[in-house]
Design a protein around this motif. Sequence first.
Motif, mmCIF file in Angstrom:
data_model
loop_
_atom_site.group_PDB
_atom_site.id
_atom_site.type_symbol
_atom_site.label_atom_id
_atom_site.label_comp_id
_atom_site.label_asym_id
_atom_site.label_seq_id
_atom_site.Cartn_x
_atom_site.Cartn_y
_atom_site.Cartn_z
ATOM 1 N N PRO A 47 0.792 -1.224 0.000
ATOM 2 C CA PRO A 47 0.000 0.000 0.000
ATOM 3 C C PRO A 47 0.833 1.288 0.000
ATOM 4 O O PRO A 47 0.275 2.352 -0.209
ATOM 5 N N ASN A 48 2.157 1.157 0.189
ATOM 6 C CA ASN A 48 2.931 2.401 0.252
ATOM 7 C C ASN A 48 3.473 2.768 -1.112
ATOM 8 O O ASN A 48 4.670 2.906 -1.304
ATOM 9 N N ARG A 49 2.567 2.934 -2.058
ATOM 10 C CA ARG A 49 2.977 3.139 -3.428
ATOM 11 C C ARG A 49 3.909 4.332 -3.567
ATOM 12 O O ARG A 49 4.945 4.270 -4.190
ATOM 13 N N ARG A 50 3.552 5.394 -2.957
ATOM 14 C CA ARG A 50 4.334 6.626 -3.083
ATOM 15 C C ARG A 50 5.781 6.419 -2.595
ATOM 16 O O ARG A 50 6.731 6.921 -3.198
ATOM 17 N N ASP A 51 5.920 5.664 -1.507
ATOM 18 C CA ASP A 51 7.254 5.461 -0.934
ATOM 19 C C ASP A 51 8.144 4.612 -1.817
ATOM 20 O O ASP A 51 9.359 4.640 -1.699
ATOM 21 N N SER A 52 7.534 3.789 -2.669
ATOM 22 C CA SER A 52 8.371 2.914 -3.484
ATOM 23 C C SER A 52 8.395 3.341 -4.953
ATOM 24 O O SER A 52 8.993 2.681 -5.783
ATOM 25 N N GLU A 53 7.748 4.451 -5.276
ATOM 26 C CA GLU A 53 7.843 4.974 -6.641
ATOM 27 C C GLU A 53 9.264 5.439 -6.914
ATOM 28 O O GLU A 53 9.975 5.830 -5.991
ATOM 29 N N GLY A 54 9.637 5.434 -8.198
ATOM 30 C CA GLY A 54 10.908 6.045 -8.569
ATOM 31 C C GLY A 54 10.687 7.519 -8.868
ATOM 32 O O GLY A 54 9.586 7.915 -9.268
ATOM 33 N N HIS A 55 11.729 8.308 -8.685
ATOM 34 C CA HIS A 55 11.608 9.730 -8.992
ATOM 35 C C HIS A 55 12.836 10.234 -9.736
ATOM 36 O O HIS A 55 13.961 9.853 -9.415
ATOM 37 N N ILE A 56 12.565 11.058 -10.729
ATOM 38 C CA ILE A 56 13.635 11.738 -11.457
ATOM 39 C C ILE A 56 13.300 13.215 -11.351
ATOM 40 O O ILE A 56 12.202 13.619 -11.744
ATOM 41 N N PHE A 57 14.198 13.991 -10.762
ATOM 42 C CA PHE A 57 13.875 15.404 -10.606
ATOM 43 C C PHE A 57 15.143 16.229 -10.734
ATOM 44 O O PHE A 57 16.259 15.712 -10.602
ATOM 45 N N GLY A 58 14.988 17.505 -11.027
ATOM 46 C CA GLY A 58 16.170 18.349 -11.162
ATOM 47 C C GLY A 58 15.888 19.637 -11.874
ATOM 48 O O GLY A 58 14.742 20.084 -11.952
ATOM 49 N N ASN A 59 16.974 20.214 -12.407
ATOM 50 C CA ASN A 59 16.927 21.502 -13.098
ATOM 51 C C ASN A 59 17.619 21.379 -14.445
ATOM 52 O O ASN A 59 18.647 20.706 -14.545
ATOM 53 N N VAL A 60 17.075 22.045 -15.442
ATOM 54 C CA VAL A 60 17.770 22.197 -16.728
ATOM 55 C C VAL A 60 17.596 23.653 -17.153
ATOM 56 O O VAL A 60 16.476 24.089 -17.428
ATOM 57 N N THR A 61 18.694 24.399 -17.166
ATOM 58 C CA THR A 61 18.617 25.833 -17.494
ATOM 59 C C THR A 61 19.665 26.184 -18.542
ATOM 60 O O THR A 61 20.556 25.383 -18.820
ATOM 61 N N THR A 62 19.575 27.387 -19.100
ATOM 62 C CA THR A 62 20.585 27.788 -20.079
ATOM 63 C C THR A 62 21.896 28.082 -19.354
ATOM 64 O O THR A 62 21.899 28.543 -18.219
ATOM 65 N N VAL A 63 22.991 27.846 -20.054
ATOM 66 C CA VAL A 63 24.304 28.125 -19.486
ATOM 67 C C VAL A 63 24.483 29.634 -19.337
ATOM 68 O O VAL A 63 24.977 30.128 -18.331
ATOM 69 N N SER A 64 24.047 30.370 -20.321
ATOM 70 C CA SER A 64 24.266 31.823 -20.346
ATOM 71 C C SER A 64 23.453 32.545 -19.284
ATOM 72 O O SER A 64 23.774 33.671 -18.926
ATOM 73 N N GLY A 65 22.399 31.914 -18.805
ATOM 74 C CA GLY A 65 21.551 32.586 -17.829
ATOM 75 C C GLY A 65 20.468 33.417 -18.498
ATOM 76 O O GLY A 65 19.549 33.884 -17.845
ATOM 77 N N SER A 66 20.575 33.581 -19.798
ATOM 78 C CA SER A 66 19.534 34.328 -20.500
ATOM 79 C C SER A 66 18.286 33.456 -20.581
ATOM 80 O O SER A 66 18.362 32.238 -20.464
ATOM 81 N N GLU A 67 17.165 34.067 -20.789
ATOM 82 C CA GLU A 67 15.931 33.281 -20.832
ATOM 83 C C GLU A 67 15.914 32.378 -22.051
ATOM 84 O O GLU A 67 16.436 32.706 -23.104
#
Length: 217
Positions: A47-67
Amino acid sequence: MQNLLSLSLLLVVLAPFVSPLRLTGTWHSDSFFLFLSKFGFQRTSSPNRRDSEGHIFGNVTTVSGSESGEPGALLAVLDRTFFLDFYTNRSWPARDAACRRMFAGLSRVAYDARCFDDGEEDFLRRVPCPRGALCPDEDAPENVVTGHQFTYSIQDVHQPRFWYISLVACHRDPVTCEWRHTRQPISVQYDIWLVNGDPRKRAQNPLEYQFSFDEQV
Ligand SMILES: *[C@@H]1O[C@H](CO)[C@@H](O)[C@H](O)[C@H]1NC(C)=O
Ligand SMILES: *[C@@H]1O[C@H](CO)[C@@H](O)[C@H](O)[C@H]1NC(C)=O
């Protein structure tokens, strides 16, 4: 046996201090495609589905910092069924055709707010994401791990499965919904975490938390 036992003990001792799998680096879209990693997620147990789910999370942004600006590129998280066609078609010489072929099978399953609202699979994120904000494809902010821009939650109640993570210089035309090569050069920096278990409850299962299922002791 002795060795295995001491290895387990060592891991138990070290586990709280070991980091989960983390991928960081820079990618230039002129290389068209970058394979980042393959990761095994454990079977989701109720029943602890959430606890055993896999997760991939993070950030992907431009190197220059420009939008970022459109059209951008894509971060793709695919299981083997979809990854094989996707991967083999990447070397098609004309890149518009490569993009079309790589995404042909995905168009009928992957959710897209504009082009395929019925899609049930959460495979793709447009990148780079605007600095200091969620990725534009994150439509459920409550599911995003705090301090990051995107989160994929992986469930499989039948078996453990491998997932394949890559970046590719393709986008979807917002009007025609056709897949196209992104010609405009972009450089992104990525910082991506892969974990088995709920990242909000790190302490709960330290041994499983950081390892791909095939490496679990
Ligand atoms: C490439 O994609 C097409 C769909 O456009 C698919 O039918 C084919 O099997 C894929 N693989 C190769 C090697 O062409
Ligand atoms: C990732 O993005 C979030 C949200 O924009 C930000 O708060 C956080 O500082 C970023 N983390 C890194 C390591 O850049």
